[in-house]
Design a protein around this motif. Structure first.
Motif, PDB file in Angstrom:
ATOM      1  N   UNK A 503     -11.009   3.210  -1.581  1.00 49.46           N
ATOM      2  CA  UNK A 503     -10.824   4.440  -0.794  1.00 49.46           C
ATOM      3  C   UNK A 503      -9.545   4.232  -0.083  1.00 49.46           C
ATOM      4  N   UNK A 504      -8.716   5.310  -0.035  1.00 52.77           N
ATOM      5  CA  UNK A 504      -7.499   4.951   0.433  1.00 52.77           C
ATOM      6  C   UNK A 504      -6.804   6.438   1.352  1.00 52.77           C
ATOM      7  N   UNK A 505      -6.713   6.111   2.452  1.00 52.19           N
ATOM      8  CA  UNK A 505      -6.088   7.383   3.387  1.00 52.19           C
ATOM      9  C   UNK A 505      -4.723   6.984   3.811  1.00 52.19           C
ATOM     10  N   UNK A 506      -4.102   8.334   3.813  1.00 54.96           N
ATOM     11  CA  UNK A 506      -2.696   7.895   3.988  1.00 54.96           C
ATOM     12  C   UNK A 506      -2.215   9.154   5.072  1.00 54.96           C
ATOM     13  N   UNK A 507      -1.592   8.580   6.204  1.00 49.28           N
ATOM     14  CA  UNK A 507      -1.092   9.347   7.183  1.00 49.28           C
ATOM     15  C   UNK A 507       0.398   9.396   7.305  1.00 49.28           C
ATOM     16  N   UNK A 508       0.977  10.367   7.694  1.00 57.43           N
ATOM     17  CA  UNK A 508       2.447  10.325   8.104  1.00 57.43           C
ATOM     18  C   UNK A 508       2.621   9.179   9.211  1.00 57.43           C
ATOM     19  N   UNK A 509       3.668   8.409   9.106  1.00 61.72           N
ATOM     20  CA  UNK A 509       4.208   7.521  10.158  1.00 61.72           C
ATOM     21  C   UNK A 509       4.796   8.022  11.019  1.00 61.72           C
ATOM     22  N   UNK A 510       4.631   8.105  12.252  1.00 58.20           N
ATOM     23  CA  UNK A 510       5.012   8.619  13.307  1.00 58.20           C
ATOM     24  C   UNK A 510       5.363   7.483  14.477  1.00 58.20           C
TER      25      UNK A 510
END
Lengths: 794, 337
Positions: A503-510
């Motif tokens: 499983x891979x979750x990806x978020x914008x890096x802030x």
């Protein structure tokens, strides 16, 4: 009612629209007919003109025959017929005028043509006589008669021009007197009687012909055609104006109808929207109630179980109770899942955007699964972190943790043996945006493509059969998916049956603008030199990347010899030395000793190992190590070890030993307000373990009574109670006492509710069901001498 | 508002617009029936002088003309299905019936002689008194006259509609089928084809000096010098204006029973005004004058000379003019149909 009114207005508008439309059609046709009439009238005017001219030209014998005159007359008649068909009313007058003209023309032509013939006959006779006279073939008597005849003819010609009454009489007299002489004129072909008849015909009809000619020259027909033409023009103008007005009316009606329909649609939409909002409000209320109703008894179950566990000595019963506790906790988890899911569904879940330490999130996850790991030794849990990820990022740590926990527990659930690896890395996509990705890879049973497609649906599991091996509500991944989406992220899965799932979750890096004070501490590690000694290459690289992340200068060695070389050959002063315990030929202790001997200055030695401290060799030589790290360790643990060795050492010790001894607060007096007996019992026993003085109250009213009588250091206040609820009681207490901390005990854990408690003066809350640790934290916060004031001051 | 209401409103609205458009189309009658008809066209030749030759060429819509011919010969146009137009107008024998007064419905008779239908299209008006402005208008007369056909268009249409030939024939030419307009169009087209060009006199006018014999040429001189030409001129040698019978002198008693146009207009000045009759085919259309009381052409010439010109014509003059009048007879254009 409103609906019917609208409908009525619309139907009325439509009827009006239809009426205007038909009226427009009529007007359009009228315009057409009037334009036709106008053109026709123009033709008629021209034709009447032609007709009069042609008739006059017949009179003066311009043309040898009258066919053209007849044709012009026919043409005019046809035009009039058409005109009569178009305008039966207004044409009457013109038609009668033209008919009068026709009548005059008929008579005029019959007279004037005949007069022409008569004149020709007379003229031919005269001419004959004149010829004879010129040739002097006439005798004197005849010549005299001829002269008399010529005189008479002159009189007749004069009369034709000037119809004088006396002249007429004189001609008549002459005719009578000279008749016998004239009849003797045998020299001409035509008998005198014929000439006399024609002369008399002329005399008789000259006046009439002149009258008719006058009539023919009359322009009255043309004038009335002109008048009709002007009238048509005016009517046409009026109709055109009306047409324009009606067109505008029709257009406005059209727009009004469309607007009304739109308005109604809008209203209908609003109404249905309101219904949806009401429904979701009802759902939310139901959820709050249900959550409360379930949490309250669950509190009892969990609390009593925990109490029993403390008192019970029989290992079998302890095993049962442990299982019971586990089951109850599972139930609470499921309950939380359902509540979360409902909140997400109704859009009530709020995602925070705060600066947080991602390593602490991972630590929490790790700690949570520590115990689980021990009982399921065949599976190993690894954590890997990309050095490129900054320590502090912006987001919602709670929800991120929830997602990771969900994924990890899912992975662990479906993995019988092998590894579960949680890794975090960062990358930049094509458009220059930064992302961080959390991957949870297991070596479990895996899924087929079809199963992968539906696992993010609610209440659906990969294995849908009733004989499925693994339990669960099927909400976990659905919640993950929803949460990830709320956090502007993406979740994806790849899997192979029997090989494992990723499983891979990806978020914008802030990256947050403001760093917390903890970040400042890391500055002390920056540019410091560290030596890592480990024979295992992957482990070495992991620690290396962690240290690099902390911006340290890293040197590595794989055994004692190379470590010594690195230490002696370079001019670097090592501040930290991290050592593994296990080496092929020696132990970490041996290497530490060697290095310590070589060192010209003092460095901090840190030992890392998969063994527990008790299992290692213990003795005074072990003091060479300033710190002990148990593998696997997180970045935070490493950082803590590097920064503050003593304090963390204590914590680590506590973790190893299990539950620590509870702190006691012998001088503190706490008031517990709780109406349900079982819950009161649970809370009472939990609190008694802290060595407190405890006063109990069954409802708000009792609580107020107690507060009036004496001072309390802390009040635990249930919210929903008979007689007087917690909110009322808090308000009453706050009127006189603003310093005593009041903690809400509630099954209501919705954010709005909690905000409401804070608003009326409560200092904190504990969600039911609660555990002793939670209580301990609250007590520590509010009752410890050094922290209490600080917290209250906030 | 529910979806049902919305759909209902939309349908109503569309219905309104459709109604308006329908109303417009209906009122406008923009739906044109496909109708095949080409009006008759003549090719005239003009010459110097008062008399013009008849056109030798014409383009006529043969389908309509044939239908008109059938109608012209159909007894269905009379009340008792016993009289047709052709009963009183023998197109091959001068265009009239040779009787002083024709016999109509139930053997009744009117008051006037039946005029010829040949070249009637070139008369400026129809009937002896010219009360009908066109051929189409003229037809209303005999159809309704109780002593002629004694019927009505409506009755005739009903009868024709029962006749399969006429039904199909009319519908072939016009989608409107049998109506007054189409019947008149057929009959008028037929009548327009009934012209008698190529008379000897026409050939003479067009330059053939041999077309007239010496007597006829003398007659032509006298016709002009006496003044006959005053009234009998134009393409139809008459038929283009009104003249008073007995303009200059007395007329025989037997011709005075009819006051001509005055009978119709009741205008005092219209007494004895008659449309100048055409002299085309005059030799074939005995008896003469409006009531057919003059049987011989010579007598007619003498009466005219006396009453219209105040002349007592000599026998030689009468004979010469009579010879000329024979040259006015032409042949019915058979190739027209």
């Amino acid at each position: 009612m409103n609906r019917f009114l609208f409908l009525f207005i619309e139907m009325a508008l439509m009827l009006l629209f239809t009426y205007v439309g038909t009226r427009l059609t009529d007007l359009d046709l009228q315009i057409e007919s009037h334009q036709e009439t106008k053109a026709l009238l123009q033709d008629i005017r021209q034709s009447v003109n032609n007709y009069q001219l042609e008739t006059l030209s017949v009179g003066v014998e311009v043309s040898p025959h009258y066919d053209e005159q007849a044709q012009v007359q026919l043409y005019l008649d046809n035009l009039l017929d058409e005109y009569q068909k178009l305008q039966p009313e207004s044409s009457k007058e013109l038609v009668s005028e033209v008919n009068t003209l026709h009548e005059g023309v008929i008579e005029y032509l019959s007279i004037v043509t005949m007069m022409g013939t008569s004149k020709r006959l007379i003229a031919s006779a005269e001419k004959k006589l004149l010829q004879l006279a010129n040739q002097e073939k006439l005798d004197a008597e005849t010549l005299q008669t001829f002269t008399q005849l010529r005189a008479l003819l002159v009189k007749v010609y004069t009369y034709q021009v000037n119809t004088d009454e006396t002249l007429y009489q004189s001609i008549q007299d002459d005719l009578r007197v000279y008749a016998p002489q004239f009849s003797e004129l045998k020299q001409i072909d035509i008998q005198w009687s014929v000439i006399e008849k024609h002369l008399r015909f002329i005399m008789k009809n000259v006046v009439r012909a002149n009258i008719l000619l006058e009539k023919l020259r009359n322009q009255s027909v043309i004038e009335s055609v002109n008048r009709l033409f002007t009238e048509e023009d005016e009517t046409l103008y009026q109709i055109k104006t009306e047409f324009l007005v009606l067109v505008i009316t029709a257009m406005s009606l059209f727009f009004m109808i469309v607007m009304l329909i739109m308005l109604q649609l809008g209203l209908a939409l609003k109404q249905s929207n309101r219904r949806v909002v009401e429904a979701s409000q009802a759902k939310e209320k139901f959820l709050a109630n249900m959550s409360h109703e379930i949490r309250t008894p669950m509190n009892g179950v969990l609390g009593i179980t925990e109490l029993c566990l403390k008192k019970e000595k029989d290992p079998t019963i302890i095993q049962y109770l442990t299982n019971l506790k586990f089951s109850a906790k599972s139930l609470v988890t499921i309950l939380n899942d359902i509540l979360d899911f409902s909140k997400i569904e109704s859009g009530k879940l709020e995602i925070e955007a705060i600066s947080f330490d991602i390593t602490s999130v991972l630590d929490n996850v790790k700690n949570l699964f520590q115990q689980h790991m021990n009982s399921k030794a065949k599976v190993q849990l690894f954590f890997e972190m990309d050095v490129n990820i900054p320590k502090f990022i912006q987001g919602d740590p709670v929800r991120l943790g929830q997602v990771i926990i969900n994924l990890v527990s899912n992975a662990l659930k479906f993995t019988e043996k092998g590894t579960v690896t949680v890794s975090i890395d960062a990358e930049v996509n094509d458009s220059g945006q930064m992302f961080y990705r959390i991957k949870v890879v297991d070596t479990g049973i895996g899924m087929t493509k079809e199963q992968q497609n539906r696992i993010f649906q609610s209440f659906v599991q990969a294995d849908q059969s009733t004989t499925r091996k693994y339990g669960g509500t099927g909400l976990g991944l659905a919640i993950c998916e929803q949460l990830v989406r709320l956090m502007d992220g993406q979740i994806s899965v790849s899997s192979e049956v029997d090989k494992g799932t990723s499983f891979s979750v990806q978020f914008p890096l802030v990256i947050p603008q403001l760093h917390s004070h903890k970040e400042q501490n890391l500055h002390t590690l920056r540019k410091q030199n560290v030596l890592i000694v480990d024979d295992h290459i992957i482990a070495r690289d992991t620690i290396r990347s962690m240290c690099e992340y902390l911006d340290m200068h890293v040197t590595t060695a794989h055994n004692a010899q190379s470590a010594v070389e690195k230490l002696t050959s370079s001019s670097i002063t090592f501040h930290y030395i991290i050592l593994d315990w296990e080496f092929p030929m020696e132990t970490g202790l041996d290497i530490a000793k060697k290095l310590n001997d070589e060192l010209a200055h003092k460095a901090k030695f840190i030992l890392m190992t998969a063994y527990s401290k008790e299992e290692l060799y213990s003795g005074p030589e072990m003091d060479v190590f300033h710190h002990y790290l148990q593998k696997p360790f997180s970045l935070k643990e490493l950082t803590a070890a590097l920064l503050n060795i003593d304090q963390d050492d204590m914590e680590l010790m506590d973790e190893q030993k299990g539950a620590p001894a509870l702190p006691t607060y012998p001088n503190k007096h706490v008031l517990l307000v709780e109406d349900v007996e079982v819950n009161r019992l649970v809370a009472e026993h939990m609190l008694r373990d802290f060595g407190l003085k405890l006063t109990l109250a069954k409802n708000g009213e009792e609580a107020i009574e107690h507060v009036r009588q004496r001072h309390f250091d802390l009040i635990f206040m249930d919210i929903q109670m008979p007689v007087m609820d917690g909110l009322e009681a808090t308000k009453a207490i706050r009127e006189s006492d603003t310093s005593t901390p009041i903690i809400a005990l509630t099954a209501n854990v919705l954010k709005q509710e909690i905000e409401k408690y804070i608003k009326i003066g409560m200092n904190g809350h504990i969600g039911k069901p609660f555990e002793q640790d939670t209580l301990g934290e609250i007590l520590e916060t509010f009752l410890s001498e050094n922290t209490a004031k600080e917290v209250l001051a906030d | 508002m529910t979806l049902k209401d919305f759909v209902f409103l939309c349908i109503s609205f569309v219905a309104c617009i459709v109604f308006i458009i329908g109303y417009h189309l209906h009122k406008n009658k923009t739906i044109q029936h496909e109708e095949v008809f080409s009006p008759t066209q003549y090719t005239f030749q003009t010459v110097e002088g008062p008399i013009q030759p008849l056109p030798k060429e014409l383009v006529v819509d043969k389908k309509w003309a044939r239908l008109g011919e059938a109608l012209f010969h159909s007894t269905l146009l009379s009340k008792e299905n016993d009289i047709s137009c052709a009963s009183c107008h023998f197109v091959n024998e001068g265009g009239d019936d040779g009787l002083a007064i024709s016999i109509g419905h139930q053997n009744q008779s009117g008051t006037r002689n039946s005029p010829t239908v040949l070249n009637a299209v070139f008369n400026f008006r129809q009937f002896w008194d010219g009360r009908a402005a066109s051929l189409a208008e003229q037809m209303d007369g005999p159809i309704h006259n109780p002593v002629e056909m004694a019927t009505s268009w409506q009755e005739v249409i009903e009868k024709l509609n029962k006749d399969s030939y006429y039904r199909s024939a009319f519908y072939k030419l016009s989608p409107e089928g049998i109506n007054q307009k189409n019947m008149k169009r057929a009959l008028v087209t037929y009548l327009e084809s009934l012209i008698t060009p190529d008379a000897a006199f026409d050939r003479y006018l067009l330059g053939d000096q041999t077309a007239l014999n010496e007597q006829q040429k003398r007659g032509w001189e006298k016709f002009q010098s006496f003044g006959c030409i005053t009234c009998h001129q134009g393409v139809n040698i008459g038929g283009n204006f009104y003249q008073k019978l007995g303009r200059v002198d007395l007329v025989p008693e037997k011709l005075l029973n009819d006051k001509g146009l005055q009978e119709f207009t009741k205008q005092e000045n219209h007494a004895f005004l008659f449309k100048v009759p055409s002299l085309r085919n005059v030799a074939k259309t005995a008896p003469y004058f409006h009531n057919g009381t003059v049987k011989e052409l010579q007598e007619a010439i003498r009466i005219m000379g006396r009453s219209q010109l105040g002349m007592e014509l000599a026998d030689q003059d009468v004979a010469d003019i009579e010879a000329l009048l024979h040259s006015f007879s032409g042949e019915l254009m058979s190739q027209a149909l």
